[in-house]
Design a protein around this motif. Structure first.
Motif, PDB file in Angstrom:
ATOM      1  N   LEU A  68      -1.567   3.708 -28.656  1.00 54.24           N
ATOM      2  CA  LEU A  68      -2.137   4.825 -29.331  1.00 54.24           C
ATOM      3  C   LEU A  68      -2.357   4.381 -30.655  1.00 54.24           C
ATOM      4  CD1 LEU A  68       0.779   7.295 -28.432  1.00 54.24           C
ATOM      5  CD2 LEU A  68      -1.411   6.695 -27.186  1.00 54.24           C
ATOM      6  N   LEU A  82      -3.793  13.003 -30.600  1.00 54.15           N
ATOM      7  CA  LEU A  82      -3.384  12.583 -29.315  1.00 54.15           C
ATOM      8  C   LEU A  82      -2.518  13.306 -28.402  1.00 54.15           C
ATOM      9  CD1 LEU A  82      -2.864   8.709 -30.281  1.00 54.15           C
ATOM     10  CD2 LEU A  82      -4.847   9.855 -29.263  1.00 54.15           C
ATOM     11  N   ALA A  84      -0.336  14.103 -24.669  1.00 49.69           N
ATOM     12  CA  ALA A  84       0.231  13.761 -23.333  1.00 49.69           C
ATOM     13  C   ALA A  84       0.039  14.605 -22.355  1.00 49.69           C
ATOM     14  CB  ALA A  84       1.522  13.171 -23.687  1.00 49.69           C
ATOM     15  N   PHE A 102       2.624  10.547 -29.856  1.00 49.49           N
ATOM     16  CA  PHE A 102       1.506  11.580 -29.365  1.00 49.49           C
ATOM     17  C   PHE A 102       1.982  12.721 -30.398  1.00 49.49           C
ATOM     18  CE2 PHE A 102       1.665   9.274 -25.262  1.00 49.49           C
ATOM     19  CZ  PHE A 102       0.463   9.518 -24.890  1.00 49.49           C
ATOM     20  N   VAL A 242       6.118  17.571 -27.677  1.00 47.32           N
ATOM     21  CA  VAL A 242       6.224  16.288 -26.934  1.00 47.32           C
ATOM     22  C   VAL A 242       7.834  16.084 -26.700  1.00 47.32           C
ATOM     23  CG1 VAL A 242       5.922  13.864 -26.791  1.00 47.32           C
ATOM     24  CG2 VAL A 242       4.241  15.008 -28.165  1.00 47.32           C
TER      25      VAL A 242
END
Length: 247
Positions: A68, A82, A84, A102, A242
């Motif tokens: 990442l 970013l 997931a 993330f 997340v």
């Protein structure tokens, strides 16, 4: 527009073709690549305008946090977010995804309103997590609306204690006073009064980030509805985080 393309790194066990189609139906450009190396090349190309990258929760990389970090390092767009994607893992897996860096999750199953909401957040955010807070949350609750003697039905897109956006094909004009009757998924009802603050209709001035509909400023909420809305927003946002179930 810079940063408006969504990159899908399709290297997990579950193909991302359906996700790509859903993203494109929401008005975003979706670019699929098969390997992290392909992702590095795409992200470094400023002409592609990639503002968010989606990786599978089971991405076959040696060190996830390193992968990442590399994505952010090579990205031409400085505001890269970013996400997931996949089935929500257990507590250990969620913690690992969070530590790796993330920003947001697209845990399936995910309804269209939540997907639109998460993508809008991802494409608008900056890297500082301290600024990445929301006071509203997506919903798919049914809404019955009344203005004078006219009645309509729609679905919530987002809701907050101060207002909501209703997805509806024929919104009322700005300034129209409206009574709302919202039915939550658990059967509870929420009644409120407000006024149309903005509309989003098809045409040159349509905001592609929003569905067709209208934003309503809530002026009077009955009973404990304001508290119920805030509790709903907090629960919903935790689920979209997340590591939401760990917080």
């Amino acid at each position: 527009m810079s940063g408006s393309t969504v990159l899908l790194v399709d290297c997990g066990d579950d193909p991302m073709d359906l996700l790509a189609a859903r993203i494109q139906r929401l008005g975003h450009r979706a670019l699929r690549v098969k390997t992290p190396t392909d992702a590095y090349m795409a992200l470094s190309n400023a002409r592609l305008g990639i503002g968010a990258a989606i990786l599978p929760v089971d991405a076959p990389v040696g060190t996830l946090d390193g992968a990442l970090a590399k994505l952010r390092e090579v990205a031409a767009e400085p505001t890269l977010s970013l996400l997931a994607h996949g089935t929500r893992p257990g507590p250990t897996g969620q913690a690992e995804l969070d530590r790796a860096g993330f920003d947001l999750a697209l845990y399936e199953p995910m309804d269209a309103h939540a997907l639109r909401f998460q993508l809008n957040r991802a494409l608008a955010w900056r890297h500082s997590r301290q600024t990445r807070r929301a006071t509203r949350a997506p919903s798919v609750a049914e809404v019955k609306l009344r203005a004078s003697r006219r009645a309509k039905e729609g679905r919530l897109y987002t809701v907050s204690p101060g207002g909501c956006f209703v997805a509806i094909s024929t919104p009322w004009l700005r300034g129209t006073p409206v009574k709302l009757d919202i039915e939550w998924s658990d059967g509870r009802r929420l009644r409120a009064q407000g006024r149309v603050a903005m509309t989003n209709v098809r045409g040159n001035l349509m905001k592609e980030a929003l569905p067709v509909g209208m934003g309503i400023a809530l002026e009077k909420i009955h009973g404990d509805a304001a508290t119920e809305i805030m509790e709903f927003v907090q629960r919903r946002l935790r689920k979209l985080d997340v590591a939401g179930s760990l917080r």
